[in-house]
Design an enzyme around this catalytic site. Structure first.
Site, PDB file in Angstrom:
ATOM      1  N   ASP A  80       3.162   7.644   2.283  1.00 51.27           N
ATOM      2  CA  ASP A  80       3.003   7.214   0.888  1.00 51.27           C
ATOM      3  C   ASP A  80       4.327   7.194   0.123  1.00 51.27           C
ATOM      4  O   ASP A  80       5.219   8.016   0.383  1.00 51.27           O
ATOM      5  CB  ASP A  80       2.014   8.130   0.174  1.00 51.27           C
ATOM      6  N   GLU A  84       5.635  13.562  -1.898  1.00 50.77           N
ATOM      7  CA  GLU A  84       4.850  14.156  -0.820  1.00 50.77           C
ATOM      8  C   GLU A  84       4.940  13.299   0.437  1.00 50.77           C
ATOM      9  O   GLU A  84       5.082  13.806   1.547  1.00 50.77           O
ATOM     10  CB  GLU A  84       3.396  14.324  -1.265  1.00 50.77           C
ATOM     11  N   ARG A 290      -1.666   6.861  -6.873  1.00 52.63           N
ATOM     12  CA  ARG A 290      -1.005   8.060  -7.408  1.00 52.63           C
ATOM     13  C   ARG A 290       0.266   7.612  -8.105  1.00 52.63           C
ATOM     14  O   ARG A 290       1.324   7.489  -7.486  1.00 52.63           O
ATOM     15  CB  ARG A 290      -0.716   9.070  -6.297  1.00 52.63           C
TER      16      ARG A 290
END
Length: 621
Positions: A80, A84, A290
């Protein structure tokens, strides 16, 4: 054979279909390495060096990944596009321990479409060490806070407790809100309005000013006098103003706004919103979910404009594509807003799981690219008096609102938009008939309870955590029983309040909302290279360690007190009749009732009470 590493099997399957022969797409199933579960895993003395271990249960998976990576002619890590994801990519490559000449590429895309994936492969980049440092810094701070404060809370509170940097700050907001509600004392007040008639239409005007100032009656006596005075007065229009106002469309969704609106409109919890959004993203239907950015890719804006023109007509198209700015002070804005990957795939075309959320995302995005609505607002001031020559120093005001053009509202209705309330045709100087005076009793309201949507809004406003953590933070508090749902309101349990009070008392800095937000800002600065990982960690530890030492001493004293047996004294409690006991507290010996906590009677242990001492000596012998 080239290898691409992503996080999830669904994502891998979708991308494999785009790439075809010569490619192998594998899923890491999230993180492959993390700090150990049973140990602190951080060497504070060695510049906070972390020790990583393979995530439990992923041994075989990691072996398969490593073998595929080692055998591949080139490796593309497509986790992603956030901190993270960058950290997951770094850990995968660290586990593989590849030679320096191995061709390794980092690729990112915000939508799982063939065009986006192929464009990413054509423009690879190296791993971003600053993003990795920011993620590792957060992980280390969270580990130090959680692993070092939780045991102290357990010892001091005589139970099983776990603290967390972000979750405990969130818990504090909920506890303090509920206490503010409990302490709130409502105040009664009264408002006055007039029902007036012009021709055959009746409308209402509210008391606006008295003697040039705003007024709210907290005493009925002057209100009654005014109402009696109004029974025989003239009423006329003294001033009018009419203006046309645009109603601007809202920006497309960010993670936080999607969670808030979906919670209210679809009645689903934030963590469920994120699960469904993950499914839509992996299915290639929406962009990465996100994000705290509100920007839109130029090609997506062009596609939206073409769709709006064809579907609704040129009248609904603004002269230029709008540019939105986020209102969040802590926004990173690294990615686009959440939008459909293909605007021509309308909500009616989607029948699978997530159709409701897709409709919401689609409507909000399309609306964000449409023309503003138009509304006509009329403000009328009403004067009263014995005559027009002798007006009272009282002004009533009526407001009318009429829609002229719906614009983006043809697709998406904002919940906060006021309703249309037209007024009759009026003119300055026009006489009006007083139908009746309306007195309405009101009470000031306590602060509202937090629900899932308003909690997300508060976390975003206060800069606590990141959009991707809001849902999991709230869910964690619910799962641990520190917070419960009562008619959709978040209310702390006794256990949650006890933990909050302990943490605030012993770690006033770390669990302060402002400090939590400041740490998030520093993590952003690590990600941009303004400060180093070491600087943030040393600053954190300098403030945290003294409180940790003090809390450890208090916990040790409390533990010693718990292990000192209580001694019966042969005397009855004067409050409830229970047996009195000699106890050891953190401040020394005292006498307390054996029925504690139901009975809280205590007194000091004094030499001048021979009965108690004799009883104690008799028991000891």
């Amino acid at each position: 054979m080239k290898v691409m590493i992503v996080e999830s099997p669904a994502k891998a399957k979708k991308i494999a279909g785009f790439l075809g022969e010569g490619w192998r797409v594998l899923a890491s199933m999230g993180h492959v390495r993390d700090l150990p579960v049973k140990d602190l895993g951080v060497d504070v003395e060695a510049d906070f060096r972390p020790t990583y271990a393979i995530v439990s249960g992923k041994g075989r998976l990691v072996k398969r990944l490593v073998q595929a990576i080692v055998e591949a002619e080139a490796v593309y890590v497509a986790t992603d596009p956030d901190r993270e994801g960058e950290a997951i990519a770094w850990h995968v490559l660290k586990v593989a321990d590849l030679p320096k000449d191995k061709r390794v590429y980092r690729v990112t895309f915000s939508a799982i479409t063939k065009a986006a994936v192929l464009a990413a492969i054509a423009t690879p980049r190296p791993l971003d060490i600053q993003l990795i440092d920011a993620q590792e810094t957060r992980r280390i701070v969270d580990r130090l806070v959680g692993y070092l404060t939780s045991p102290l809370a357990c010892q001091s509170l005589n139970g099983r407790y776990s603290a967390g940097r972000v979750q405990s700050a969130c818990l504090r907001l909920i506890v303090e809100r509920e206490r503010a509600i409990a302490a709130f004392e409502p105040e009664t007040y009264w408002i006055l309005a007039l029902n007036l008639q012009a021709d055959d239409q009746i409308f209402q005007a509210d008391l606006h000013q008295m003697r040039g100032s705003d007024i709210r009656f907290t005493d009925r006596t002057p209100l009654k006098k005014l109402v009696n005075l109004l029974q025989s007065t003239s009423v006329w229009v003294s001033h009018m103003a009419r203006a046309t106002h645009p109603i601007q469309p809202p920006p497309p969704f960010t993670t936080a706004t999607l969670q808030q609106v979906a919670s209210r409109r679809l009645n689903i919890a934030p963590d469920r919103v994120m699960d469904v959004a993950q499914h839509l993203y992996e299915a290639g239907m929406i962009t990465y979910h996100r994000t705290d950015g509100v920007s839109v890719a130029p090609e997506a804006q062009l596609a939206a404009r073409a769709f709006i023109t064809l579907t609704y007509g040129e009248r609904y198209l603004p002269a230029e594509s709008p540019i939105y700015q986020t209102k969040s002070v802590s926004a990173q804005e690294a990615h686009e807003a959440i939008r459909p990957t293909d605007v021509s795939q309308q909500p009616t075309d989607v029948t699978e799981d997530g159709a409701g959320l897709y409709r919401l995302i689609w409507e909000r995005f399309v609306a964000s690219q449409m023309a503003a609505g138009q509304v006509s607002v009329t403000v009328v001031d009403i004067q009263v008096g014995k005559s027009r020559e002798t007006p009272y120093p009282v002004v009533f005001r009526a407001k009318g609102r009429v829609g002229l053009f719906d614009g983006f509202q043809r697709v998406y209705q904002d919940e906060d938009e006021p309703s249309h309330t037209p007024l009759p045709d009026l003119s300055i100087g026009q006489s009006l008939q007083l139908v009746e005076s309306v007195v309405d009793e009101k009470q000031t309201r306590a602060p509202a309870h937090f629900n899932a949507a308003s909690m997300v809004a508060a976390l975003e406003q206060d800069g606590i955590g990141r959009p991707s953590t809001y849902a999991s933070t709230i869910k964690l508090l619910l799962d641990k029983g520190y917070v419960g749902l009562h008619e959709k309101h978040l209310k702390p349990s006794e256990q949650g309040e006890a933990l909050c009070d302990y943490l605030v008392a012993h770690f006033p800095t770390v669990f302060d909302v402002a400090y939590t937000a400041e740490l998030e800002a520093n993590l952003d600065r690590v990600a941009t290279g303004e400060i180093t990982r070491s600087e943030v960690l040393k600053s954190f530890w300098a403030g945290f360690h003294p409180h940790l030492q003090s809390a450890a001493k208090q916990a040790a004293a409390h533990l010693q007190t718990r292990h000192t047996p209580a001694i019966p004294l042969g005397e009855r409690c004067p409050t409830c009749g229970g047996e009195l006991l000699s106890r050891q507290g953190s401040r020394g010996a005292f006498i307390g009732c054996g029925n504690f906590p139901k009975c809280t009677y205590t007194r000091g242990l004094v030499e001048a009470q021979p009965l108690h001492l004799q009883s104690a000596e008799r028991v000891q012998s």
